[in-house]
Design a protein around this motif. Structure first.
Motif, PDB file in Angstrom:
ATOM      1  N   VAL A 189       0.836  -1.246   0.100  1.00  0.00           N
ATOM      2  CA  VAL A 189       0.188  -0.030   0.003  1.00  0.00           C
ATOM      3  C   VAL A 189       0.828   1.248  -0.066  1.00  0.00           C
ATOM      4  CG1 VAL A 189      -0.222   0.184   2.576  1.00  0.00           C
ATOM      5  CG2 VAL A 189      -2.066   0.961   0.967  1.00  0.00           C
ATOM      6  N   ALA A 190       1.984   1.260   0.542  1.00  0.00           N
ATOM      7  CA  ALA A 190       2.809   2.412   0.705  1.00  0.00           C
ATOM      8  C   ALA A 190       3.570   2.722  -0.496  1.00  0.00           C
ATOM      9  CB  ALA A 190       3.808   2.206   1.863  1.00  0.00           C
ATOM     10  N   LYS A 191       3.822   2.023  -1.399  1.00  0.00           N
ATOM     11  CA  LYS A 191       4.443   2.010  -2.728  1.00  0.00           C
ATOM     12  C   LYS A 191       3.547   2.294  -3.561  1.00  0.00           C
ATOM     13  CE  LYS A 191       6.149  -0.865  -6.280  1.00  0.00           C
ATOM     14  NZ  LYS A 191       6.439  -2.209  -6.735  1.00  0.00           N
ATOM     15  N   LEU A 192       2.018   1.779  -3.459  1.00  0.00           N
ATOM     16  CA  LEU A 192       1.065   2.174  -4.279  1.00  0.00           C
ATOM     17  C   LEU A 192       0.787   3.809  -4.133  1.00  0.00           C
ATOM     18  CD1 LEU A 192      -0.875   1.644  -6.749  1.00  0.00           C
ATOM     19  CD2 LEU A 192      -2.450   0.621  -4.863  1.00  0.00           C
ATOM     20  N   TYR A 193       0.672   4.012  -2.906  1.00  0.00           N
ATOM     21  CA  TYR A 193       0.454   5.358  -2.509  1.00  0.00           C
ATOM     22  C   TYR A 193       1.646   6.601  -3.070  1.00  0.00           C
ATOM     23  CZ  TYR A 193       0.219   9.613   0.533  1.00  0.00           C
ATOM     24  OH  TYR A 193       0.291  11.037   0.644  1.00  0.00           O
ATOM     25  N   GLU A 194       2.542   6.128  -2.968  1.00  0.00           N
ATOM     26  CA  GLU A 194       3.723   6.870  -3.552  1.00  0.00           C
ATOM     27  C   GLU A 194       3.699   7.009  -5.134  1.00  0.00           C
ATOM     28  OE1 GLU A 194       7.111   4.951  -2.017  1.00  0.00           O
ATOM     29  OE2 GLU A 194       6.818   5.927   0.251  1.00  0.00           O
ATOM     30  N   LYS A 195       3.554   5.608  -5.893  1.00  0.00           N
ATOM     31  CA  LYS A 195       3.284   5.811  -7.282  1.00  0.00           C
ATOM     32  C   LYS A 195       2.336   6.680  -7.904  1.00  0.00           C
ATOM     33  CE  LYS A 195       6.545   2.973  -8.693  1.00  0.00           C
ATOM     34  NZ  LYS A 195       7.580   3.383  -9.760  1.00  0.00           N
ATOM     35  N   LEU A 196       1.184   6.747  -7.259  1.00  0.00           N
ATOM     36  CA  LEU A 196       0.036   7.468  -7.641  1.00  0.00           C
ATOM     37  C   LEU A 196       0.374   8.979  -7.586  1.00  0.00           C
ATOM     38  CD1 LEU A 196      -2.768   5.380  -5.805  1.00  0.00           C
ATOM     39  CD2 LEU A 196      -2.636   5.812  -8.579  1.00  0.00           C
ATOM     40  N   HIS A 197       0.865   9.356  -6.304  1.00  0.00           N
ATOM     41  CA  HIS A 197       1.225  10.631  -6.470  1.00  0.00           C
ATOM     42  C   HIS A 197       2.759  10.901  -7.293  1.00  0.00           C
ATOM     43  CE1 HIS A 197      -0.822  12.786  -3.016  1.00  0.00           C
ATOM     44  NE2 HIS A 197      -0.542  11.494  -2.523  1.00  0.00           N
ATOM     45  N   GLU A 198       3.432  10.037  -7.643  1.00  0.00           N
ATOM     46  CA  GLU A 198       4.594  10.192  -8.694  1.00  0.00           C
ATOM     47  C   GLU A 198       3.965  10.245 -10.077  1.00  0.00           C
ATOM     48  OE1 GLU A 198       7.638   7.264 -10.383  1.00  0.00           O
ATOM     49  OE2 GLU A 198       7.861   7.466  -8.213  1.00  0.00           O
ATOM     50  N   VAL A 199       2.998   9.803 -10.300  1.00  0.00           N
ATOM     51  CA  VAL A 199       2.345   9.907 -11.756  1.00  0.00           C
ATOM     52  C   VAL A 199       1.410  10.945 -11.973  1.00  0.00           C
ATOM     53  CG1 VAL A 199       2.700   7.413 -12.263  1.00  0.00           C
ATOM     54  CG2 VAL A 199       0.476   8.130 -11.687  1.00  0.00           C
ATOM     55  N   ASP A 200       0.935  11.468 -10.868  1.00  0.00           N
ATOM     56  CA  ASP A 200       0.213  12.633 -10.995  1.00  0.00           C
ATOM     57  C   ASP A 200       0.447  13.766  -9.737  1.00  0.00           C
ATOM     58  OD1 ASP A 200      -2.034  14.402 -10.946  1.00  0.00           O
ATOM     59  OD2 ASP A 200      -3.475  13.182 -10.663  1.00  0.00           O
ATOM     60  N   PRO A 201       1.221  14.590 -10.087  1.00  0.00           N
ATOM     61  CA  PRO A 201       1.732  15.569  -9.223  1.00  0.00           C
ATOM     62  C   PRO A 201       0.496  16.445  -8.568  1.00  0.00           C
ATOM     63  CG  PRO A 201       3.203  15.529 -11.167  1.00  0.00           C
ATOM     64  CD  PRO A 201       2.052  14.525 -11.473  1.00  0.00           C
ATOM     65  N   LYS A 202      -0.358  16.411  -9.426  1.00  0.00           N
ATOM     66  CA  LYS A 202      -1.643  17.441  -9.125  1.00  0.00           C
ATOM     67  C   LYS A 202      -2.724  16.528  -7.870  1.00  0.00           C
ATOM     68  CE  LYS A 202      -3.940  19.687 -11.843  1.00  0.00           C
ATOM     69  NZ  LYS A 202      -4.545  20.034 -13.200  1.00  0.00           N
ATOM     70  N   LEU A 203      -2.234  15.405  -7.605  1.00  0.00           N
ATOM     71  CA  LEU A 203      -3.062  14.553  -6.734  1.00  0.00           C
ATOM     72  C   LEU A 203      -3.027  15.014  -5.384  1.00  0.00           C
ATOM     73  CD1 LEU A 203      -4.964  12.087  -6.615  1.00  0.00           C
ATOM     74  CD2 LEU A 203      -2.724  10.412  -6.139  1.00  0.00           C
ATOM     75  N   GLY A 204      -4.008  15.221  -4.696  1.00  0.00           N
ATOM     76  CA  GLY A 204      -4.067  15.901  -3.448  1.00  0.00           C
ATOM     77  C   GLY A 204      -4.271  14.645  -2.332  1.00  0.00           C
ATOM     78  N   ASP A 205      -4.428  15.104  -1.010  1.00  0.00           N
ATOM     79  CA  ASP A 205      -4.711  13.825  -0.083  1.00  0.00           C
ATOM     80  C   ASP A 205      -5.701  14.646   0.913  1.00  0.00           C
ATOM     81  OD1 ASP A 205      -2.412  11.993  -0.326  1.00  0.00           O
ATOM     82  OD2 ASP A 205      -1.160  13.807   0.309  1.00  0.00           O
ATOM     83  N   TRP A 206      -6.795  13.543   1.043  1.00  0.00           N
ATOM     84  CA  TRP A 206      -7.817  13.907   1.913  1.00  0.00           C
ATOM     85  C   TRP A 206      -8.130  12.881   3.147  1.00  0.00           C
ATOM     86  CZ3 TRP A 206     -12.361  10.490   2.207  1.00  0.00           C
ATOM     87  CH2 TRP A 206     -12.256   9.808   1.292  1.00  0.00           C
ATOM     88  N   GLY A 207      -8.698  13.499   4.173  1.00  0.00           N
ATOM     89  CA  GLY A 207      -8.962  12.557   5.345  1.00  0.00           C
ATOM     90  C   GLY A 207     -10.322  12.652   6.026  1.00  0.00           C
TER      91      GLY A 207
END
Length: 364
Positions: A189-207
């Motif tokens: 899961v950590a790797k996938l989280y990082e990869k998603l942000h890597e391929v989409d720099p505009k991707l945000g986080d929400w909680g």
């Protein structure tokens, strides 16, 4: 910035609004701590059908189901991903992990061919939501899969390989925005989280605060907050998840009696809270009163400033059907002061798909 302790609307709410806007305008990512189970065996379909009020989803589909007590109260809420005829991947709330596991094991009959495995420590899930969510996920596909919403529809699932991570992608959204749940092995899961942000720099986080703003302004109740074992399934508004005609299930007889007697005497409703410019919102368990008599006629279960609706919103139970109509004016106590509230039959913020349909119709 140091946040001061307060019972009023917290100053960090501007940051929550930015999270919401990021999801609505592009996409945002969230890790969510679910409990995970694998329920298999020749007897699994009959067992689960007896456990929940809803019908089970077909193979390839996803469904929501509620465990009920014999008196028709809501014991828990689970999501069922039907991987095969006798194979179910089930998720629930992490704080109810042992609670739900115990209930299922206690109701499993000795002669039933059912295996119930708790795989919580092995699985994890990321939510990715927003109009560009699928585009972002598609950049990590190891093999081509059509993720278009017209092909990969609501309440379906797909098996994907995302940057080497074997993924169960589920098309459903608790916050009412476009998106996917990405279920993977916990060590991925950590790797996938990082990869998603890597391929989409505009991707945000929400909680969680963003989630509450989205769900409450859309009128979506949360199990454990708006729905508990104190509430029966009818008064909680779970009608579309109750199938009295499917055969026997735990709580069926009690729900049938309530329906035959005319239905519940209280109901979960959506409320617009008229706070004006004051920085206060409901949080839950505030008394709801009749404005003429001051008599308590209900209670809130949750509340928040709806970032996209731009209004203070709440959910709560109100007694007596004449008070359930749209536009009914009541009052709520917040921090020692009475505020007017209005019952709303329609959500104060439309689902993403509804917003798009309205925009398309307006432009036609």
């Amino acid at each position: 910035k140091t946040e001061r302790a307060t019972f009023m609307r917290p100053s960090y709410w501007d940051s929550v609004k930015k999270e919401c806007e990021q999801v609505v305008n592009h996409a945002g990512l969230a890790y969510w701590p679910f409990a995970h189970y694998r329920i298999t065996g020749a007897g699994a379909p009959a067992f689960l059908n007896r456990m929940i009020a809803n019908k089970l989803p077909a193979v390839g589909r996803v469904g929501l189901g509620h465990l009920l007590t014999p008196t028709g109260k809501v014991y828990s809420e689970l999501t069922f991903v039907r991987l095969a005829e006798e194979d179910f991947y089930v998720t629930g709330y992490s704080n109810f992990q042992l609670h739900d596991l115990r209930w299922m094991k206690e109701h499993k009959r000795a002669d039933e061919q059912v295996q119930i495995e708790d795989v919580t420590s092995k699985r994890a899930v990321l939510f990715i939501n927003g109009p560009n969510a699928e585009e972002t996920v598609a950049k990590l596909l190891d093999e081509p899969v059509d993720l278009a919403r017209t092909e990969f529809k609501a309440f379906q699932w797909r098996k994907l390989s995302l940057a080497g991570a074997e993924t169960i992608a589920v098309r459903m959204s608790f916050i009412g925005e476009y998106g996917l749940e990405l279920h993977v092995e916990r060590d991925q899961v950590a790797k996938l989280y990082e990869k998603l942000h890597e391929v989409d720099p505009k991707l945000g986080d929400w909680g969680g605060s963003c989630m509450n703003s989205f769900r409450i302004e859309k009128g979506v109740p949360l199990f454990g907050k708006d729905i508990t074992k104190d509430h029966d399934a009818w008064e909680a508004g779970l009608h579309r998840f109750i199938k009295l005609d499917k055969g026997d299930f735990i709580g069926r007889e009690a729900l049938a009696k309530i329906k035959d007697a005319g239905g519940p005497t209280r109901k979960l409703v959506m409320l617009e809270v008229m706070v004006g410019d004051e920085q206060v919102d409901c949080t839950g368990n505030e008394p709801i009163r009749c404005p003429e008599s001051g008599k308590v006629v209900g209670f809130t279960t949750s509340g928040v400033w709806g970032c996209m609706a731009g209004r203070s919103v709440a959910l709560g139970y109100v007694y007596s059907s004449e008070r359930w109509a749209d536009g009914t004016r009541l009052q709520v106590d917040i921090l020692g002061k009475k505020y007017d509230i209005i019952v709303r039959e329609q959500a104060l913020m439309d689902l993403a798909a509804v917003r798009d349909r309205k925009a398309k119709a307006a432009g036609a």
